[in-house]
Motif scaffolding. Structure first.
Motif, PDB file in Angstrom:
ATOM      1  N   THR A 224       2.286   0.146   4.105  1.00 41.75           N
ATOM      2  CA  THR A 224       2.326   0.560   5.513  1.00 41.75           C
ATOM      3  C   THR A 224       1.738  -0.475   6.467  1.00 41.75           C
ATOM      4  OG1 THR A 224       0.223   1.725   5.203  1.00 41.75           O
ATOM      5  CG2 THR A 224       2.239   3.004   4.933  1.00 41.75           C
ATOM      6  N   LYS A 225       0.822  -1.350   5.978  1.00 40.17           N
ATOM      7  CA  LYS A 225       0.131  -2.273   6.873  1.00 40.17           C
ATOM      8  C   LYS A 225       0.666  -3.709   6.822  1.00 40.17           C
ATOM      9  CE  LYS A 225      -3.017   0.784   8.161  1.00 40.17           C
ATOM     10  NZ  LYS A 225      -3.116   1.280   9.545  1.00 40.17           N
ATOM     11  N   ALA A 226       1.237  -4.127   5.689  1.00 40.78           N
ATOM     12  CA  ALA A 226       1.673  -5.516   5.548  1.00 40.78           C
ATOM     13  C   ALA A 226       2.865  -5.792   6.468  1.00 40.78           C
ATOM     14  CB  ALA A 226       2.033  -5.812   4.103  1.00 40.78           C
ATOM     15  N   THR A 227       2.991  -7.043   6.874  1.00 38.11           N
ATOM     16  CA  THR A 227       4.075  -7.414   7.790  1.00 38.11           C
ATOM     17  C   THR A 227       5.395  -7.637   7.060  1.00 38.11           C
ATOM     18  OG1 THR A 227       3.420  -9.738   7.628  1.00 38.11           O
ATOM     19  CG2 THR A 227       2.470  -8.439   9.415  1.00 38.11           C
ATOM     20  N   ARG A 228       5.334  -7.893   5.739  1.00 37.22           N
ATOM     21  CA  ARG A 228       6.562  -8.137   4.977  1.00 37.22           C
ATOM     22  C   ARG A 228       7.021  -6.849   4.309  1.00 37.22           C
ATOM     23  NH1 ARG A 228       4.407 -13.242   1.619  1.00 37.22           N
ATOM     24  NH2 ARG A 228       2.588 -11.878   1.600  1.00 37.22           N
ATOM     25  N   TYR A 229       8.333  -6.794   4.018  1.00 40.73           N
ATOM     26  CA  TYR A 229       8.866  -5.617   3.346  1.00 40.73           C
ATOM     27  C   TYR A 229       8.328  -5.539   1.930  1.00 40.73           C
ATOM     28  CZ  TYR A 229      12.181  -5.320   7.193  1.00 40.73           C
ATOM     29  OH  TYR A 229      12.737  -5.209   8.432  1.00 40.73           O
ATOM     30  N   PRO A 230       7.888  -4.345   1.506  1.00 42.94           N
ATOM     31  CA  PRO A 230       7.325  -4.226   0.151  1.00 42.94           C
ATOM     32  C   PRO A 230       8.417  -4.158  -0.916  1.00 42.94           C
ATOM     33  CG  PRO A 230       7.296  -2.103   1.245  1.00 42.94           C
ATOM     34  CD  PRO A 230       7.814  -3.069   2.254  1.00 42.94           C
ATOM     35  N   LEU A 231       8.077  -4.690  -2.075  1.00 45.28           N
ATOM     36  CA  LEU A 231       8.925  -4.570  -3.259  1.00 45.28           C
ATOM     37  C   LEU A 231       8.122  -3.802  -4.303  1.00 45.28           C
ATOM     38  CD1 LEU A 231      11.448  -5.227  -4.973  1.00 45.28           C
ATOM     39  CD2 LEU A 231      10.326  -7.389  -5.605  1.00 45.28           C
ATOM     40  N   LEU A 232       8.587  -2.600  -4.663  1.00 46.81           N
ATOM     41  CA  LEU A 232       7.830  -1.738  -5.567  1.00 46.81           C
ATOM     42  C   LEU A 232       8.411  -1.811  -6.969  1.00 46.81           C
ATOM     43  CD1 LEU A 232       7.379   1.480  -3.372  1.00 46.81           C
ATOM     44  CD2 LEU A 232       5.934  -0.552  -3.487  1.00 46.81           C
ATOM     45  N   VAL A 233       7.537  -2.080  -7.925  1.00 50.48           N
ATOM     46  CA  VAL A 233       7.882  -1.914  -9.333  1.00 50.48           C
ATOM     47  C   VAL A 233       7.354  -0.538  -9.719  1.00 50.48           C
ATOM     48  CG1 VAL A 233       7.605  -2.827 -11.646  1.00 50.48           C
ATOM     49  CG2 VAL A 233       7.725  -4.379  -9.705  1.00 50.48           C
ATOM     50  N   ASP A 234       8.252   0.425  -9.856  1.00 48.83           N
ATOM     51  CA  ASP A 234       7.849   1.846  -9.895  1.00 48.83           C
ATOM     52  C   ASP A 234       8.513   2.554 -11.063  1.00 48.83           C
ATOM     53  OD1 ASP A 234       6.652   4.215  -9.015  1.00 48.83           O
ATOM     54  OD2 ASP A 234       8.341   4.696  -7.711  1.00 48.83           O
ATOM     55  N   PRO A 235       8.054   2.297 -12.302  1.00 48.93           N
ATOM     56  CA  PRO A 235       8.716   2.925 -13.456  1.00 48.93           C
ATOM     57  C   PRO A 235       8.575   4.446 -13.467  1.00 48.93           C
ATOM     58  CG  PRO A 235       6.708   1.797 -14.134  1.00 48.93           C
ATOM     59  CD  PRO A 235       6.944   1.414 -12.721  1.00 48.93           C
ATOM     60  N   GLN A 236       7.515   4.997 -12.903  1.00 50.42           N
ATOM     61  CA  GLN A 236       7.321   6.445 -12.912  1.00 50.42           C
ATOM     62  C   GLN A 236       7.892   7.120 -11.656  1.00 50.42           C
ATOM     63  OE1 GLN A 236       3.117   7.055 -13.432  1.00 50.42           O
ATOM     64  NE2 GLN A 236       3.128   6.364 -15.564  1.00 50.42           N
ATOM     65  N   THR A 237       8.485   6.354 -10.768  1.00 50.99           N
ATOM     66  CA  THR A 237       9.133   6.843  -9.530  1.00 50.99           C
ATOM     67  C   THR A 237       8.178   7.613  -8.604  1.00 50.99           C
ATOM     68  OG1 THR A 237       9.918   8.949 -10.447  1.00 50.99           O
ATOM     69  CG2 THR A 237      11.335   7.014 -10.737  1.00 50.99           C
ATOM     70  N   GLN A 238       6.862   7.407  -8.777  1.00 55.17           N
ATOM     71  CA  GLN A 238       5.919   8.068  -7.864  1.00 55.17           C
ATOM     72  C   GLN A 238       6.008   7.470  -6.463  1.00 55.17           C
ATOM     73  OE1 GLN A 238       2.229   7.460  -9.978  1.00 55.17           O
ATOM     74  NE2 GLN A 238       2.332   9.482 -10.958  1.00 55.17           N
ATOM     75  N   GLY A 239       6.128   6.127  -6.399  1.00 51.27           N
ATOM     76  CA  GLY A 239       6.232   5.477  -5.101  1.00 51.27           C
ATOM     77  C   GLY A 239       7.509   5.863  -4.382  1.00 51.27           C
ATOM     78  N   LYS A 240       8.596   5.953  -5.144  1.00 51.58           N
ATOM     79  CA  LYS A 240       9.874   6.324  -4.539  1.00 51.58           C
ATOM     80  C   LYS A 240       9.810   7.735  -3.943  1.00 51.58           C
ATOM     81  CE  LYS A 240      14.727   7.094  -5.749  1.00 51.58           C
ATOM     82  NZ  LYS A 240      15.725   7.064  -6.824  1.00 51.58           N
ATOM     83  N   SER A 241       9.239   8.664  -4.666  1.00 52.36           N
ATOM     84  CA  SER A 241       9.126  10.049  -4.177  1.00 52.36           C
ATOM     85  C   SER A 241       8.248  10.106  -2.919  1.00 52.36           C
ATOM     86  CB  SER A 241       8.537  10.949  -5.267  1.00 52.36           C
ATOM     87  OG  SER A 241       9.360  10.947  -6.406  1.00 52.36           O
ATOM     88  N   TRP A 242       7.174   9.322  -2.947  1.00 47.03           N
ATOM     89  CA  TRP A 242       6.266   9.332  -1.794  1.00 47.03           C
ATOM     90  C   TRP A 242       6.957   8.764  -0.558  1.00 47.03           C
ATOM     91  CZ3 TRP A 242       3.780   4.591   0.063  1.00 47.03           C
ATOM     92  CH2 TRP A 242       2.988   4.812   1.196  1.00 47.03           C
ATOM     93  N   ILE A 243       7.674   7.616  -0.696  1.00 44.98           N
ATOM     94  CA  ILE A 243       8.333   6.998   0.454  1.00 44.98           C
ATOM     95  C   ILE A 243       9.422   7.915   1.007  1.00 44.98           C
ATOM     96  CG2 ILE A 243       9.807   5.096   1.171  1.00 44.98           C
ATOM     97  CD1 ILE A 243       8.211   3.275  -0.605  1.00 44.98           C
ATOM     98  N   LYS A 244      10.173   8.562   0.126  1.00 45.45           N
ATOM     99  CA  LYS A 244      11.230   9.464   0.591  1.00 45.45           C
ATOM    100  C   LYS A 244      10.629  10.643   1.381  1.00 45.45           C
ATOM    101  CE  LYS A 244      14.560  10.530  -2.182  1.00 45.45           C
ATOM    102  NZ  LYS A 244      15.295  10.963  -3.390  1.00 45.45           N
ATOM    103  N   LYS A 245       9.545  11.181   0.861  1.00 45.06           N
ATOM    104  CA  LYS A 245       8.898  12.294   1.562  1.00 45.06           C
ATOM    105  C   LYS A 245       8.278  11.822   2.878  1.00 45.06           C
ATOM    106  CE  LYS A 245       7.404  16.577   1.785  1.00 45.06           C
ATOM    107  NZ  LYS A 245       8.331  17.714   1.928  1.00 45.06           N
ATOM    108  N   LYS A 246       7.662  10.646   2.855  1.00 41.00           N
ATOM    109  CA  LYS A 246       6.987  10.119   4.044  1.00 41.00           C
ATOM    110  C   LYS A 246       7.976   9.813   5.162  1.00 41.00           C
ATOM    111  CE  LYS A 246       3.826   6.407   5.477  1.00 41.00           C
ATOM    112  NZ  LYS A 246       4.672   5.962   6.583  1.00 41.00           N
ATOM    113  N   GLU A 247       9.113   9.251   4.810  1.00 42.64           N
ATOM    114  CA  GLU A 247      10.091   8.826   5.811  1.00 42.64           C
ATOM    115  C   GLU A 247      11.206   9.845   6.006  1.00 42.64           C
ATOM    116  OE1 GLU A 247       9.601   6.274   7.626  1.00 42.64           O
ATOM    117  OE2 GLU A 247       7.814   5.585   6.542  1.00 42.64           O
ATOM    118  N   GLU A 248      11.009  11.052   5.525  1.00 47.79           N
ATOM    119  CA  GLU A 248      12.049  12.070   5.638  1.00 47.79           C
ATOM    120  C   GLU A 248      12.383  12.373   7.094  1.00 47.79           C
ATOM    121  OE1 GLU A 248      12.932  16.630   3.998  1.00 47.79           O
ATOM    122  OE2 GLU A 248      10.963  15.691   3.720  1.00 47.79           O
ATOM    123  N   GLU A 249      11.370  12.447   7.949  1.00 53.43           N
ATOM    124  CA  GLU A 249      11.614  12.734   9.362  1.00 53.43           C
ATOM    125  C   GLU A 249      12.317  11.579  10.067  1.00 53.43           C
ATOM    126  OE1 GLU A 249       7.950  13.738  11.151  1.00 53.43           O
ATOM    127  OE2 GLU A 249       7.708  15.642  10.063  1.00 53.43           O
TER     128      GLU A 249
END
Length: 257
Positions: A224-249
């Motif tokens: 959320t704070k870095a100026t560059r786009y993040p690249l997530l290595v997310d084998p458990q898909t926790q980050g993906k679920s969080w981003i989808k929920k966070k940016e749902e609106e």
């Protein structure tokens, strides 16, 4: 012209048996009228003898009454004048009493405020030591702020790809040693999480599905704070679920390649 002597001389005639209106009518109507008139005049004299003193007394009493009424009117006028003065004085008295009550109420309100202020001052006097210490701490934090901000920006810019252990090596062993060598002030036990994000935001992230461990929170800060786009290595898909929920609106679009 009738007097007491005349009436007294008539009394023997009035005592006669035939000196009546009926006997007079038998003789002559004029005689009967004269007879009736003499009786009436005698009765009038007796009545008038008692009435005249009463009339004189009545006139006298009426004179007294007139004088009394004049004095009463004069007294009533004086009473009305005094009553008007009394009304004015009463109005001034009522206004003075109202002003007195207002002043008493203001004084009571002021007294309560003074008591509250005294209690507040007494309560805050114990805080003086703590405020003095906090003031010194704030000055120290301002001095260390340059180094703390430098560590935070370095963390956001370079620590994203590494695990928790390597991040600690970069921060503690390399960067802090370099800053000591260049005599840049910084906080020895700097908490990057509290420095970069507030607790309500962390709680919101947790509700959105982000795990509560320090590594996950640090990753959320970098995302959320870095100026560059993040690249997530997310084998458990926790980050993906969080981003989808966070940016749902914000109507996040998810695509797969």
């Amino acid at each position: 012209t009738i007097n007491e002597e005349t009436v007294e001389l008539l009394q023997p005639y009035f005592s006669m048996e035939d000196y009546t209106l009926e006997h007079g009518k038998k003789v002559c109507g004029n005689v009967a009228g004269l007879l009736s008139w003499t009786q009436a005049m005698a009765i009038f004299y007796g009545v008038n003898r008692e009435v005249l003193p009463l009339k004189a007394n009545l006139a006298k009493q009426e004179g007294y009454l007139k004088i009394a009424n004049a004095e009463l009117a004069k007294a009533q006028e004086a009473l009305d004048e005094k009553q008007a003065e009394l009304d004015k004085v009463q109005a001034k008295f009522d206004a003075a009493m109202k002003e007195k009550m207002d002043l008493l109420n203001d004084a009571e309100t002021c007294r309560r405020k003074m008591q509250a202020a005294s209690a507040l001052i007494d309560g805050l006097s114990g805080e003086k030591v703590r405020w003095t210490q906090q003031s010194k701490e704030f000055k120290s934090r301002i001095t260390r702020l340059v180094g703390d901000v430098l560590l935070c920006t370095g963390f956001l810019s370079y620590c994203g790809p590494f695990n928790q252990n390597f991040r600690q090596i970069l921060l503690k062993d390399l960067w802090e040693a370099e800053m000591r060598a260049h005599k840049i002030p910084f906080s020895e036990n700097l908490n990057l999480i509290s420095m970069l994000v507030d607790p309500p935001t962390i709680s919101e992230w947790n509700l959105q599905g982000l795990p509560g461990d320090d590594l996950s929170i640090q990753n959320g800060i970098i995302v959320t704070k870095a100026t560059r786009y993040p690249l997530l290595v997310d084998p458990q898909t926790q980050g993906k679920s969080w981003i989808k929920k966070k940016e749902e609106e914000n109507e996040l679009q998810v695509s797969s390649v």
